[in-house]
Write a protein that holds these residues in place. Sequence first.
Motif, PDB file in Angstrom:
ATOM      1  N   ALA A 172       0.822  -1.210   0.000  1.00 34.16           N
ATOM      2  CA  ALA A 172       0.000   0.000   0.000  1.00 34.16           C
ATOM      3  C   ALA A 172       0.855   1.259   0.000  1.00 34.16           C
ATOM      4  O   ALA A 172       1.883   1.332   0.673  1.00 34.16           O
ATOM      5  N   GLU A 173       0.399   2.247  -0.770  1.00 33.87           N
ATOM      6  CA  GLU A 173       1.001   3.581  -0.669  1.00 33.87           C
ATOM      7  C   GLU A 173       0.438   4.326   0.532  1.00 33.87           C
ATOM      8  O   GLU A 173       1.142   5.065   1.217  1.00 33.87           O
ATOM      9  N   VAL A 174      -0.859   4.129   0.772  1.00 30.79           N
ATOM     10  CA  VAL A 174      -1.562   4.716   1.912  1.00 30.79           C
ATOM     11  C   VAL A 174      -2.496   3.645   2.452  1.00 30.79           C
ATOM     12  O   VAL A 174      -3.078   2.873   1.679  1.00 30.79           O
ATOM     13  N   ALA A 175      -2.636   3.583   3.762  1.00 32.38           N
ATOM     14  CA  ALA A 175      -3.544   2.603   4.357  1.00 32.38           C
ATOM     15  C   ALA A 175      -4.060   3.149   5.675  1.00 32.38           C
ATOM     16  O   ALA A 175      -3.544   4.137   6.209  1.00 32.38           O
ATOM     17  N   GLY A 176      -5.090   2.483   6.190  1.00 32.68           N
ATOM     18  CA  GLY A 176      -5.624   2.940   7.460  1.00 32.68           C
ATOM     19  C   GLY A 176      -6.857   2.182   7.870  1.00 32.68           C
ATOM     20  O   GLY A 176      -7.101   1.052   7.433  1.00 32.68           O
ATOM     21  N   GLY A 232       2.231   4.106   3.748  1.00 30.48           N
ATOM     22  CA  GLY A 232       2.717   2.739   3.859  1.00 30.48           C
ATOM     23  C   GLY A 232       1.646   1.758   4.288  1.00 30.48           C
ATOM     24  O   GLY A 232       0.449   1.968   4.071  1.00 30.48           O
ATOM     25  N   LEU A 233       2.085   0.668   4.911  1.00 28.57           N
ATOM     26  CA  LEU A 233       1.188  -0.414   5.287  1.00 28.57           C
ATOM     27  C   LEU A 233       0.351  -0.053   6.513  1.00 28.57           C
ATOM     28  O   LEU A 233       0.743   0.770   7.343  1.00 28.57           O
ATOM     29  N   ILE A 264       5.619   1.946   7.666  1.00 29.14           N
ATOM     30  CA  ILE A 264       6.013   0.547   7.542  1.00 29.14           C
ATOM     31  C   ILE A 264       5.813   0.128   6.094  1.00 29.14           C
ATOM     32  O   ILE A 264       4.762   0.386   5.501  1.00 29.14           O
ATOM     33  N   ASP A 265       6.834  -0.518   5.523  1.00 26.83           N
ATOM     34  CA  ASP A 265       6.766  -0.997   4.146  1.00 26.83           C
ATOM     35  C   ASP A 265       7.411  -2.374   4.061  1.00 26.83           C
ATOM     36  O   ASP A 265       8.201  -2.769   4.922  1.00 26.83           O
ATOM     37  N   ARG A 266       7.071  -3.092   2.997  1.00 22.05           N
ATOM     38  CA  ARG A 266       7.711  -4.384   2.737  1.00 22.05           C
ATOM     39  C   ARG A 266       8.984  -4.166   1.939  1.00 22.05           C
ATOM     40  O   ARG A 266       8.993  -3.439   0.955  1.00 22.05           O
ATOM     41  N   ARG A 267      10.051  -4.814   2.377  1.00 18.35           N
ATOM     42  CA  ARG A 267      11.301  -4.862   1.623  1.00 18.35           C
ATOM     43  C   ARG A 267      11.676  -6.329   1.481  1.00 18.35           C
ATOM     44  O   ARG A 267      12.167  -6.946   2.425  1.00 18.35           O
ATOM     45  N   GLY A 268      11.385  -6.909   0.320  1.00 20.15           N
ATOM     46  CA  GLY A 268      11.616  -8.338   0.146  1.00 20.15           C
ATOM     47  C   GLY A 268      10.665  -9.126   1.022  1.00 20.15           C
ATOM     48  O   GLY A 268       9.446  -9.021   0.893  1.00 20.15           O
ATOM     49  N   THR A 269      11.225  -9.915   1.938  1.00 21.17           N
ATOM     50  CA  THR A 269      10.391 -10.717   2.841  1.00 21.17           C
ATOM     51  C   THR A 269      10.312 -10.108   4.234  1.00 21.17           C
ATOM     52  O   THR A 269       9.871 -10.767   5.175  1.00 21.17           O
ATOM     53  N   HIS A 270      10.742  -8.864   4.380  1.00 19.36           N
ATOM     54  CA  HIS A 270      10.734  -8.227   5.696  1.00 19.36           C
ATOM     55  C   HIS A 270       9.893  -6.955   5.674  1.00 19.36           C
ATOM     56  O   HIS A 270       9.774  -6.289   4.644  1.00 19.36           O
ATOM     57  N   LEU A 271       9.321  -6.636   6.825  1.00 13.56           N
ATOM     58  CA  LEU A 271       8.683  -5.342   7.012  1.00 13.56           C
ATOM     59  C   LEU A 271       9.691  -4.403   7.646  1.00 13.56           C
ATOM     60  O   LEU A 271      10.363  -4.756   8.622  1.00 13.56           O
ATOM     61  N   GLU A 302     -10.540  -1.991   7.772  1.00 12.76           N
ATOM     62  CA  GLU A 302      -9.146  -1.740   7.418  1.00 12.76           C
ATOM     63  C   GLU A 302      -9.045  -1.752   5.898  1.00 12.76           C
ATOM     64  O   GLU A 302      -9.591  -2.636   5.237  1.00 12.76           O
ATOM     65  N   TRP A 303      -8.333  -0.779   5.340  1.00 16.66           N
ATOM     66  CA  TRP A 303      -8.330  -0.561   3.900  1.00 16.66           C
ATOM     67  C   TRP A 303      -6.928  -0.174   3.437  1.00 16.66           C
ATOM     68  O   TRP A 303      -6.055   0.163   4.242  1.00 16.66           O
ATOM     69  N   ALA A 304      -6.734  -0.213   2.124  1.00 12.51           N
ATOM     70  CA  ALA A 304      -5.453   0.186   1.537  1.00 12.51           C
ATOM     71  C   ALA A 304      -5.700   0.815   0.176  1.00 12.51           C
ATOM     72  O   ALA A 304      -6.694   0.516  -0.496  1.00 12.51           O
ATOM     73  N   VAL A 305      -4.781   1.692  -0.219  1.00  9.58           N
ATOM     74  CA  VAL A 305      -4.789   2.284  -1.556  1.00  9.58           C
ATOM     75  C   VAL A 305      -3.530   1.818  -2.279  1.00  9.58           C
ATOM     76  O   VAL A 305      -2.409   2.000  -1.782  1.00  9.58           O
ATOM     77  N   VAL A 306      -3.719   1.202  -3.448  1.00 12.06           N
ATOM     78  CA  VAL A 306      -2.606   0.725  -4.272  1.00 12.06           C
ATOM     79  C   VAL A 306      -2.844   1.203  -5.699  1.00 12.06           C
ATOM     80  O   VAL A 306      -3.860   0.854  -6.309  1.00 12.06           O
ATOM     81  N   ASP A 307      -1.929   2.017  -6.215  1.00 11.57           N
ATOM     82  CA  ASP A 307      -2.059   2.559  -7.575  1.00 11.57           C
ATOM     83  C   ASP A 307      -3.417   3.224  -7.791  1.00 11.57           C
ATOM     84  O   ASP A 307      -4.033   3.105  -8.858  1.00 11.57           O
ATOM     85  N   GLY A 308      -3.901   3.902  -6.763  1.00 11.70           N
ATOM     86  CA  GLY A 308      -5.166   4.615  -6.860  1.00 11.70           C
ATOM     87  C   GLY A 308      -6.399   3.774  -6.623  1.00 11.70           C
ATOM     88  O   GLY A 308      -7.512   4.314  -6.526  1.00 11.70           O
ATOM     89  N   ASP A 309      -6.242   2.445  -6.537  1.00  7.04           N
ATOM     90  CA  ASP A 309      -7.382   1.557  -6.304  1.00  7.04           C
ATOM     91  C   ASP A 309      -7.586   1.332  -4.809  1.00  7.04           C
ATOM     92  O   ASP A 309      -6.615   1.221  -4.044  1.00  7.04           O
ATOM     93  N   LEU A 310      -8.847   1.235  -4.388  1.00  9.67           N
ATOM     94  CA  LEU A 310      -9.186   0.974  -2.994  1.00  9.67           C
ATOM     95  C   LEU A 310      -9.365  -0.522  -2.772  1.00  9.67           C
ATOM     96  O   LEU A 310      -9.963  -1.217  -3.596  1.00  9.67           O
TER      97      LEU A 310
END
Length: 371
Positions: A130-134, A153-154, A187-194, A235-243
């Motif tokens: 997610a770019e934005v979440a909440g 982030g997440l 918080i973001d994902r980097r590979g297999t880690h947060l 709980e929701w997330a925004v990815v590439d403008g999609d909800l």
Amino acid sequence: MLVPLRDAVSRTCGGKAGTLGVLLRAGLPVPDGFVVPLDADRATDLDLRDALDELGGPVAVRSSADDEDTGRASAAGQYESVLGVQGAERVADAVRTCWASLHSPRAVAYRGATDQQPRMGVLVQRHLDAEVAGVMFAPGGPAGVTTIEASWGLGPSVAGGTVTPDAYRVHADGSVTYTVADKVRRIDRRGTHLVTSEVPEPDRRRPTLDDATAERLAGLGRRIAGVLGGAQDVEWAVVDGDLWVLQARPTTADLPVRRSSTVSGTTLVGTPCSRGTATGTARVVRGPDDFARVRPGDILVCPWTDPSWTPLLHLAAGVVTETGGILSHAAIVARERRIPAVLGIAGATTTLHDSTTITIDGSAGTVTTHP
């Protein structure tokens, strides 16, 4: 043994997966996945390869207990979720982590004395970066106000209360009001880690949502409440403008409405998160090493509350944190416990001294020190 998420029902797959299954069948944007059901044989090897190949990429492995996300109790943050998992063996390990969390000290403390033995299903979904979440409070009727909390982030930074999020209110007439917070970390994902990192200075006080996106989220929330038949925490997330919808649970307590109060020089102001007032001894708690110092009737003062701190909420008369919002797990559990909570008071653990007497007002969002 595995159940496609689209076919999941709460009776066999637990509350979280069952609710998301309902929403997916209703055509709402839920990341696809599958469920290890409540009655899965834990003594056998988990063969998840084919199902994971269909999903592709990293996955989120999430608890779905049969006593979770119900109208009686949210169990918010009490069971484990593991995000950004890749590979069949690691996913199987994450499933076992979710199973084991059913009997963790915090989960046992949350449930309290009961003869019922809950069961744990496990939900495996496509992970979203997610770019934005909440989190969003979606009212049960068209005249209600939708409350949205958002950060970069997440979503765990908002749900877990480790950041003070932007707060939006979308009114029935479509108007949007909001407060932009100082969002220090993400918080973001980097590979297999947060990975937790600092938010760049220009973005810390930049709004995470524009009015149009807030209105779209509110519309999504109304659809969810309509499908599920009442007010929901979403709980929701925004990815590439999609909800995307990540979770929905019935609200277990009403949100407090801030009331005005007289603020003196000895009063700190934060976000009112759980109704009530209490006067007691401030107990500064920065981590598990401080747990033994907490006595019944103390008011917890902490940077934020980790879910493992749930047993302290049986002792505390109130909760004050430096970060977090009204829809965080700590706020939800405080409302269920009917103890006042004020979150988002920056510097509270240094401004409020240990063992001093303070009064917390969870409706006004104030904390007052006494000589």
